[in-house]
Design a protein around this motif. Structure first.
Motif, PDB file in Angstrom:
ATOM      1  N   LEU A 321      22.047  -9.226  18.246  1.00  0.00           N
ATOM      2  CA  LEU A 321      22.547  -8.029  18.918  1.00  0.00           C
ATOM      3  C   LEU A 321      22.600  -8.249  20.422  1.00  0.00           C
ATOM      4  O   LEU A 321      23.576  -7.852  21.079  1.00  0.00           O
ATOM      5  N   GLY A 322      21.583  -8.882  20.981  1.00  0.00           N
ATOM      6  CA  GLY A 322      21.596  -9.170  22.410  1.00  0.00           C
ATOM      7  C   GLY A 322      22.744 -10.086  22.791  1.00  0.00           C
ATOM      8  O   GLY A 322      23.442  -9.865  23.796  1.00  0.00           O
ATOM      9  N   LEU A 325      26.096  -8.158  22.619  1.00  0.00           N
ATOM     10  CA  LEU A 325      26.304  -7.296  23.790  1.00  0.00           C
ATOM     11  C   LEU A 325      26.703  -8.124  25.015  1.00  0.00           C
ATOM     12  O   LEU A 325      27.586  -7.735  25.787  1.00  0.00           O
ATOM     13  N   SER A 451      19.268  -1.840  23.548  1.00  0.00           N
ATOM     14  CA  SER A 451      20.719  -1.873  23.746  1.00  0.00           C
ATOM     15  C   SER A 451      21.174  -0.972  24.886  1.00  0.00           C
ATOM     16  O   SER A 451      22.077  -1.336  25.653  1.00  0.00           O
ATOM     17  N   ILE A 455      23.619  -2.194  27.900  1.00  0.00           N
ATOM     18  CA  ILE A 455      25.004  -1.721  27.970  1.00  0.00           C
ATOM     19  C   ILE A 455      25.313  -1.182  29.363  1.00  0.00           C
ATOM     20  O   ILE A 455      26.376  -1.456  29.935  1.00  0.00           O
ATOM     21  N   TYR A 481      18.115  -6.886  27.976  1.00  0.00           N
ATOM     22  CA  TYR A 481      17.946  -6.626  26.548  1.00  0.00           C
ATOM     23  C   TYR A 481      16.681  -7.302  26.018  1.00  0.00           C
ATOM     24  O   TYR A 481      15.866  -6.682  25.321  1.00  0.00           O
TER      25      TYR A 481
END
Length: 516
Positions: A321-322, A325, A451, A455, A481
């Protein structure tokens, strides 16, 4: 074996989790090195050779990988089980068992090469860039043998060799070779194909060197046709699972190539190659996870397996996920590395990165299902790839009917992949939960807490020049993150596991967040 015993013994898992954590540290470093090594190939390939040339290369590349995975005979996961059982049941040295797999794989590879040489249209549906492209077929045996050698090293808990072969040697050799060959007039036009083949054989040499140091040469080994036949028959569900798992990442490129121009395939392939970096992070956990799982299966310790699936699943999705992003927020700048014509694939890049994040649970679940429910897992995988195929064709046809450009076709192919992988994760996690009679979810609230600030930082960098986004924005997003996820997502025992000073600790204490 199709179901666990009613009363599994409690998880002990300190040594196992320490081993998996060590593999996690190594994989994280390998991700950084692979990213640095793979980007030059994309930049050079698209800038020097062109988008259409890369599109034709991509069409051949996906077929080569599929054939290579078939020829690897599922040994990426099956070898761990053979090594665990074989030495005790048959008294055969481990080196000999590995060579059994290598011989069978090599014979299958020769047959595959012969087939593709007889019918080259299979891998070159849009034609070739040069007469040298046919040499890509020679990568099949090297790729397949490398998979077996790396699986053998992983059985000894050596994940560093996988990082050296796949994250250092292969991408850096490919990047250096594609640039060097471009300036050699005699072979310049075949730079993409020749660089790829060179990189695959360099990775094979790296894996073989480590294997011989670890296992040595076989002693008293000779081919055993009856055993090799049984081994191949037993491997069929694993072969199917491996091919389908990888096939879901290649089917979209193949189907897009049947209805879109080579240029459109080239743009989509650029996005796929960017996404392959976090994807490799996930799949490279499999070799180190397999021996841990097979040993716990042998002792009937299903509670330990469920705990390992939960933790490793979270580690993977947290890192992915990091990375997603960090790549998707400055997406236009990332795609712009391939040239202005590539920027149109930014939407596809975003969907593909999201697809890899949701796929993490499927990959970890399958690492267990291939041992305790092979046929059921294979049936699910077949259904998933069929779903993806139908969705891909339907969305591409819809884009054509609405008169949309080829960028929307690419986005449709990416969306079909996202839906298929999400479905796969949900179904396989549910089946595994039922079989193990324990939760296996990998979601924690910390994923959302980490997150949000990442972001916001990333959006701030989008107002700056593209080179600033790439040089400073990507590391800043990752740093913010990772700082939050480390503090809020990883429990104290997990943070200890990832510390180089700790060899093993007990991991029965509750995690910082409850798994979803």
């Amino acid at each position: 074996m199709t179901a666990p015993p009613a009363q599994p013994e409690p998880a002990k898992g300190g040594d196992d989790m320490a081993t998996l954590a060590k593999g996690g540290r190594t994989n994280t470093m390998g991700f950084v090195i692979r990213a640095l090594g793979g980007i030059p190939f994309l930049f050079i390939g698209y800038r020097l050779y062109g988008v259409e040339e890369m599109g034709r290369f991509a069409a051949a590349f996906v077929i080569i990988e599929i054939f290579a995975l078939i020829c690897a005979l599922g040994e990426k996961r099956g070898l761990a089980q053979r090594l665990t059982e074989g030495t005790e049941e048959e008294g055969v040295p481990q080196t000999n068992l590995v060579f059994d797999g290598m011989l069978t794989s090599f014979l299958f590879s020769l047959a595959a090469c012969a087939l593709l040489l007889a019918f080259p249209v299979i891998i070159f549906p849009s034609g070739t860039n040069s007469p040298f492209d046919i040499w890509m077929i020679a990568a099949i045996p090297a790729f397949a043998l490398t998979e077996i050698l790396l699986a053998a090293q992983a059985y000894k808990y050596d994940i560093a060799t996988t990082v050296r072969a796949r994250a250092i040697t292969e991408p850096w050799t490919k990047s250096i070779a594609v640039a060097a060959i471009f300036f050699i007039p005699v072979v310049s036009e075949g730079g993409l194909a020749l660089a790829y083949v060179t990189a695959i054989y360099a990775a094979l040499a790296t894996a073989l060197w480590s294997f011989l140091k670890t296992y040595g040469w076989p002693k008293g080994w000779r081919p055993r046709p009856r055993y090799l036949g049984k081994m191949t028959a037993r491997a069929l569900p694993l072969i199917g699972a491996d091919v389908i798992e990888r096939g879901t990442r290649l089917l979209d490129v193949f189907l897009l190539g049947q209805s879109a121009s080579a240029g459109a395939v080239g743009i989509y392939f650029f996005a796929k190659e960017v996404v392959s970096v976090p994807q490799k992070l996930k799949t490279s956990f499999e070799p180190i996870l397999s021996p841990v799982i097979t040993k716990n299966l042998k002792s009937g310790n299903y509670a330990a397996i469920a705990s390992q699936v939960q933790k490793v699943g979270f580690w993977i999705i947290a890192l992915q996920l990091g990375i997603a992003l960090a790549l998707v927020i400055p997406g236009e700048a990332v795609m712009g590395l391939g040239g202005p014509a590539i920027v149109g694939g930014t939407g596809a890049l975003a969907i593909l990165l999201a697809a890899e994040v949701v796929a993490s649970m499927a990959v970890v679940s399958e690492s267990v299902l291939v041992y305790i429910a092979r046929k059921r897992n294979l049936a699910i995988s077949v259904g998933i790839i069929a779903l993806q195929g139908v969705l891909t064709v339907s969305l591409i046809l819809l884009a054509e009917r609405l008169g949309l450009n080829e960028g929307f076709k690419a986005a449709g192919a990416a969306l079909a992949l996202f839906i298929a992988l999400l479905t796969s994760s949900l179904v396989k996690a549910l089946v595994l939960k039922i079989l193990l009679k324990a939760p296996v979810g990998n979601l924690r609230l910390a994923l959302f807490w980490a997150s949000a600030p990442a972001i916001m930082v990333g959006i701030g960098f989008t107002f700056l020049p593209e080179w600033v986004e790439l040089v400073f924005g990507v590391p800043a997003i990752l740093a913010v993150y990772l700082a939050v996820i480390w503090k809020r997502g990883f429990s104290a025992d997990e943070r200890q596991l990832f510390s180089r000073k700790v060899v093993a600790v007990e991991t029965d204490e509750p995690t910082a967040e409850k798994a979803a």
